[in-house]
Scaffold this motif. Structure first.
Motif, PDB file in Angstrom:
ATOM      1  N   ALA A  19      -7.254   9.133  13.206  1.00  0.00           N
ATOM      2  CA  ALA A  19      -7.018   9.461  11.805  1.00  0.00           C
ATOM      3  C   ALA A  19      -7.255   8.245  10.913  1.00  0.00           C
ATOM      4  O   ALA A  19      -7.857   8.348   9.835  1.00  0.00           O
ATOM      5  N   GLY A  20      -6.797   7.064  11.357  1.00  0.00           N
ATOM      6  CA  GLY A  20      -6.995   5.849  10.580  1.00  0.00           C
ATOM      7  C   GLY A  20      -8.462   5.515  10.397  1.00  0.00           C
ATOM      8  O   GLY A  20      -8.884   5.106   9.307  1.00  0.00           O
ATOM      9  N   LEU A  21      -9.263   5.693  11.433  1.00  0.00           N
ATOM     10  CA  LEU A  21     -10.699   5.428  11.317  1.00  0.00           C
ATOM     11  C   LEU A  21     -11.356   6.389  10.334  1.00  0.00           C
ATOM     12  O   LEU A  21     -12.244   5.993   9.555  1.00  0.00           O
ATOM     13  N   CYS A  22     -10.939   7.646  10.350  1.00  0.00           N
ATOM     14  CA  CYS A  22     -11.482   8.617   9.396  1.00  0.00           C
ATOM     15  C   CYS A  22     -11.143   8.230   7.960  1.00  0.00           C
ATOM     16  O   CYS A  22     -12.011   8.262   7.071  1.00  0.00           O
ATOM     17  N   PHE A  23      -9.900   7.843   7.726  1.00  0.00           N
ATOM     18  CA  PHE A  23      -9.505   7.437   6.373  1.00  0.00           C
ATOM     19  C   PHE A  23     -10.183   6.132   5.962  1.00  0.00           C
ATOM     20  O   PHE A  23     -10.498   5.941   4.778  1.00  0.00           O
ATOM     21  N   LEU A  24     -10.414   5.234   6.920  1.00  0.00           N
ATOM     22  CA  LEU A  24     -11.102   3.981   6.605  1.00  0.00           C
ATOM     23  C   LEU A  24     -12.522   4.243   6.134  1.00  0.00           C
ATOM     24  O   LEU A  24     -12.988   3.657   5.145  1.00  0.00           O
ATOM     25  N   LEU A  25     -13.225   5.149   6.819  1.00  0.00           N
ATOM     26  CA  LEU A  25     -14.586   5.511   6.404  1.00  0.00           C
ATOM     27  C   LEU A  25     -14.566   6.241   5.060  1.00  0.00           C
ATOM     28  O   LEU A  25     -15.460   6.043   4.222  1.00  0.00           O
ATOM     29  N   ALA A  26     -13.532   7.061   4.835  1.00  0.00           N
ATOM     30  CA  ALA A  26     -13.448   7.813   3.586  1.00  0.00           C
ATOM     31  C   ALA A  26     -13.173   6.914   2.385  1.00  0.00           C
ATOM     32  O   ALA A  26     -13.438   7.306   1.243  1.00  0.00           O
ATOM     33  N   SER A  27     -12.636   5.721   2.628  1.00  0.00           N
ATOM     34  CA  SER A  27     -12.322   4.817   1.519  1.00  0.00           C
ATOM     35  C   SER A  27     -13.547   4.061   1.009  1.00  0.00           C
ATOM     36  O   SER A  27     -13.467   3.381  -0.015  1.00  0.00           O
ATOM     37  N   LEU A  28     -14.673   4.178   1.696  1.00  0.00           N
ATOM     38  CA  LEU A  28     -15.867   3.419   1.307  1.00  0.00           C
ATOM     39  C   LEU A  28     -16.657   4.020   0.147  1.00  0.00           C
ATOM     40  O   LEU A  28     -17.008   3.303  -0.791  1.00  0.00           O
ATOM     41  N   PRO A  29     -16.974   5.324   0.141  1.00  0.00           N
ATOM     42  CA  PRO A  29     -17.929   5.826  -0.858  1.00  0.00           C
ATOM     43  C   PRO A  29     -17.334   6.134  -2.225  1.00  0.00           C
ATOM     44  O   PRO A  29     -18.089   6.380  -3.167  1.00  0.00           O
ATOM     45  N   GLY A  74     -10.683  -2.112  11.798  1.00  0.00           N
ATOM     46  CA  GLY A  74     -11.521  -1.085  12.413  1.00  0.00           C
ATOM     47  C   GLY A  74     -11.761  -1.358  13.880  1.00  0.00           C
ATOM     48  O   GLY A  74     -11.712  -0.434  14.713  1.00  0.00           O
ATOM     49  N   CYS A  75     -12.017  -2.632  14.230  1.00  0.00           N
ATOM     50  CA  CYS A  75     -12.240  -2.982  15.639  1.00  0.00           C
ATOM     51  C   CYS A  75     -10.973  -2.758  16.467  1.00  0.00           C
ATOM     52  O   CYS A  75     -11.041  -2.313  17.617  1.00  0.00           O
ATOM     53  N   ILE A  76      -9.823  -3.047  15.886  1.00  0.00           N
ATOM     54  CA  ILE A  76      -8.560  -2.822  16.601  1.00  0.00           C
ATOM     55  C   ILE A  76      -8.369  -1.341  16.911  1.00  0.00           C
ATOM     56  O   ILE A  76      -8.040  -0.956  18.038  1.00  0.00           O
ATOM     57  N   LEU A  77      -8.597  -0.492  15.913  1.00  0.00           N
ATOM     58  CA  LEU A  77      -8.422   0.949  16.130  1.00  0.00           C
ATOM     59  C   LEU A  77      -9.462   1.497  17.100  1.00  0.00           C
ATOM     60  O   LEU A  77      -9.143   2.354  17.938  1.00  0.00           O
ATOM     61  N   LEU A  78     -10.703   1.018  17.005  1.00  0.00           N
ATOM     62  CA  LEU A  78     -11.736   1.460  17.950  1.00  0.00           C
ATOM     63  C   LEU A  78     -11.374   1.059  19.381  1.00  0.00           C
ATOM     64  O   LEU A  78     -11.529   1.850  20.322  1.00  0.00           O
ATOM     65  N   GLY A  79     -10.899  -0.185  19.542  1.00  0.00           N
ATOM     66  CA  GLY A  79     -10.508  -0.641  20.873  1.00  0.00           C
ATOM     67  C   GLY A  79      -9.352   0.159  21.443  1.00  0.00           C
ATOM     68  O   GLY A  79      -9.352   0.506  22.632  1.00  0.00           O
ATOM     69  N   LEU A  80      -8.382   0.498  20.605  1.00  0.00           N
ATOM     70  CA  LEU A  80      -7.246   1.287  21.073  1.00  0.00           C
ATOM     71  C   LEU A  80      -7.664   2.714  21.422  1.00  0.00           C
ATOM     72  O   LEU A  80      -7.163   3.293  22.397  1.00  0.00           O
ATOM     73  N   CYS A  81      -8.579   3.292  20.632  1.00  0.00           N
ATOM     74  CA  CYS A  81      -9.106   4.618  20.972  1.00  0.00           C
ATOM     75  C   CYS A  81      -9.800   4.593  22.329  1.00  0.00           C
ATOM     76  O   CYS A  81      -9.622   5.491  23.161  1.00  0.00           O
ATOM     77  N   SER A 137     -10.676   6.589  -3.181  1.00  0.00           N
ATOM     78  CA  SER A 137     -10.664   5.522  -2.184  1.00  0.00           C
ATOM     79  C   SER A 137      -9.288   4.889  -2.055  1.00  0.00           C
ATOM     80  O   SER A 137      -8.877   4.487  -0.961  1.00  0.00           O
ATOM     81  N   PHE A 138      -8.557   4.802  -3.167  1.00  0.00           N
ATOM     82  CA  PHE A 138      -7.209   4.223  -3.140  1.00  0.00           C
ATOM     83  C   PHE A 138      -6.301   5.031  -2.209  1.00  0.00           C
ATOM     84  O   PHE A 138      -5.590   4.465  -1.368  1.00  0.00           O
ATOM     85  N   TYR A 139      -6.331   6.345  -2.362  1.00  0.00           N
ATOM     86  CA  TYR A 139      -5.466   7.191  -1.539  1.00  0.00           C
ATOM     87  C   TYR A 139      -5.936   7.210  -0.077  1.00  0.00           C
ATOM     88  O   TYR A 139      -5.109   7.271   0.845  1.00  0.00           O
ATOM     89  N   ALA A 140      -7.254   7.162   0.125  1.00  0.00           N
ATOM     90  CA  ALA A 140      -7.767   7.119   1.498  1.00  0.00           C
ATOM     91  C   ALA A 140      -7.333   5.832   2.187  1.00  0.00           C
ATOM     92  O   ALA A 140      -6.927   5.843   3.364  1.00  0.00           O
ATOM     93  N   TYR A 141      -7.394   4.721   1.452  1.00  0.00           N
ATOM     94  CA  TYR A 141      -6.994   3.445   2.053  1.00  0.00           C
ATOM     95  C   TYR A 141      -5.487   3.395   2.281  1.00  0.00           C
ATOM     96  O   TYR A 141      -5.018   2.792   3.250  1.00  0.00           O
ATOM     97  N   LEU A 142      -4.726   4.035   1.409  1.00  0.00           N
ATOM     98  CA  LEU A 142      -3.277   4.140   1.611  1.00  0.00           C
ATOM     99  C   LEU A 142      -2.975   4.863   2.922  1.00  0.00           C
ATOM    100  O   LEU A 142      -2.154   4.402   3.734  1.00  0.00           O
ATOM    101  N   LEU A 143      -3.635   5.992   3.155  1.00  0.00           N
ATOM    102  CA  LEU A 143      -3.413   6.750   4.390  1.00  0.00           C
ATOM    103  C   LEU A 143      -3.885   5.967   5.609  1.00  0.00           C
ATOM    104  O   LEU A 143      -3.255   6.020   6.674  1.00  0.00           O
ATOM    105  N   PHE A 144      -4.994   5.244   5.456  1.00  0.00           N
ATOM    106  CA  PHE A 144      -5.459   4.386   6.551  1.00  0.00           C
ATOM    107  C   PHE A 144      -4.418   3.325   6.893  1.00  0.00           C
ATOM    108  O   PHE A 144      -4.112   3.082   8.067  1.00  0.00           O
ATOM    109  N   THR A 145      -3.845   2.698   5.867  1.00  0.00           N
ATOM    110  CA  THR A 145      -2.836   1.662   6.090  1.00  0.00           C
ATOM    111  C   THR A 145      -1.609   2.230   6.789  1.00  0.00           C
ATOM    112  O   THR A 145      -1.058   1.615   7.713  1.00  0.00           O
ATOM    113  N   LEU A 146      -1.174   3.422   6.375  1.00  0.00           N
ATOM    114  CA  LEU A 146      -0.018   4.056   7.015  1.00  0.00           C
ATOM    115  C   LEU A 146      -0.307   4.379   8.479  1.00  0.00           C
ATOM    116  O   LEU A 146       0.555   4.204   9.353  1.00  0.00           O
ATOM    117  N   CYS A 147      -1.527   4.851   8.760  1.00  0.00           N
ATOM    118  CA  CYS A 147      -1.904   5.146  10.154  1.00  0.00           C
ATOM    119  C   CYS A 147      -1.922   3.869  10.981  1.00  0.00           C
ATOM    120  O   CYS A 147      -1.449   3.851  12.132  1.00  0.00           O
TER     121      CYS A 147
END
Length: 346
Positions: A19-29, A74-81, A137-147
């Motif tokens: 979920a965090g990786l999805c929100f991280l990507l969503a915060s970019l565009p 992102g690398c931390i979450l990818l490694g944990l996945c 992007s603000f809300y997406a990054y907020l959700l990424f941070t919480l994840c």
């Protein structure tokens, strides 16, 4: 507390990491914040924030920001996945020990939550002079941070190592615990602390950012910014900036210098207290980056030509160097030496 078992920790780490990786990507565009000053608009996205710092010839600050808030988390979450998928399948992951070591090496350099707090401080600082609208992007990054914070809550190094050992059996290769060399460790820590002290002087003497309003420049040092916030009635923000940018760096330099000196003198006393003090110092040191992230956000958000603009000052790079060098000093300091005070250097 050395380790704590949490029910279904692997499943929860996998779920929140994905979920965090999805929100991280969503915060970019999308837009992160939109600045509105009397009908003049400036939209800020995180990629635009990076490019603005590059345009202002602050390449190192841009690289530091993108690594700390995107690449490393992102690398931390990818490694944990990667590890969680194999653990759930009850298979040993290829290069699993290396991936686990990389994850815990990167953890201190992940600053997503610090960046988000810096964004909130920037929001408070600018609300008094302009209208600020929050973007997707603000809300997406907020959700990424919480994840990310939730993942770290369920992550336990001992439990993860134990699971990998059980799956790997004879394939697990544990690193040999090399006895610390007191002489080299002390010298390296002193060198990093000395460099931090040298950079701390220009970090406080020079402006950390310059605000241009109707063609008139107003440079602000770190202490000057705290005073301005206090006089403006933003007492909580002023206290946060004062603690993060002034109190924590000084306290960390003093504590690490004292700990290093105690190791150099082979002091046997206060071992438990010194160990706890080191762990606290190591944990809070990275929070000093709040002020740097506030500057980076304001530089990207406020670019309205001669009407109003914010530019980074030379102290931004110097202060970033102070934070990074003190973090390296804390990492180079071997806490085992607190307990191995009678061990020689051979």
């Amino acid at each position: 507390m050395l380790s704590q078992y949490r029910h279904l920790a692997t499943d929860k780490i996998l779920a929140f990491s994905l979920a965090g990786l999805c929100f991280l990507l969503a915060s970019l565009p999308f837009d992160f914040m939109i600045f509105d000053l009397r009908g003049q608009f400036q939209a800020m996205s995180i990629p635009l924030s990076i490019s603005t710092l590059v345009d202002q010839e602050y390449m190192l600050l841009a690289v530091l920001q993108i690594l700390a808030i995107y690449v490393v988390p992102g690398c931390i979450l990818l490694g944990l996945c990667y590890l969680a998928v194999f653990i759930r399948a009850e298979q040993y992951p290829p290069r699993g020990a290396w991936v686990k070591k990389l994850i815990f090496t990167l953890l201190p350099w992940s600053m997503a939550e610090i960046f988000f707090i810096g964004a909130l401080i920037s929001l408070v600082k600018m609300q008094s002079i302009a209208d600020i609208e929050l973007g997707m992007s603000f809300y997406a990054y907020l959700l990424f941070t919480l994840c990310l914070v939730t993942v770290l809550l369920y992550l336990d190094e001992f439990q993860l190592t134990r699971q990998l050992r059980l799956l790997g059996e004879n394939r697990w290769q544990s690193a040999r615990r090399i006895p610390p060399c007191r002489h080299k460790t002390v010298q390296r820590t002193w060198a990093l602390l000395a460099a931090s002290v040298i950079l701390y002087i220009p970090a406080n003497l020079f402006p950390i950012m310059t605000t241009m309003l109707l063609g008139k420049e107003d440079p602000n040092t770190i202490l000057g910014g705290v005073v301005t916030l206090w006089r403006g009635g933003s007492y909580p923000i002023a206290v946060i900036i004062f603690v993060a940018s002034l109190l924590i760096p000084i306290a960390k330099l003093i504590v690490l210098a004292w700990l290093n000196y105690s190791i150099q003198r082979n002091s046997p006393g206060l071992r438990t207290w010194r160990t706890r003090l080191y762990r606290i110092t190591d944990f809070i040191g990275r929070w000093s980056m709040i002020d740097v992230f506030v500057v980076a956000i304001l530089v990207s958000l406020v670019q309205l030509g001669n009407t109003m603009a914010v530019y980074p000052g030379p102290a931004a790079m110097a202060f970033s160097g102070v934070v990074l060098l003190t973090m390296l000093a804390a990492n180079s300091f071997d806490a085992r030496l607190i307990w191995n005070h009678q061990q020689d250097d051979r």
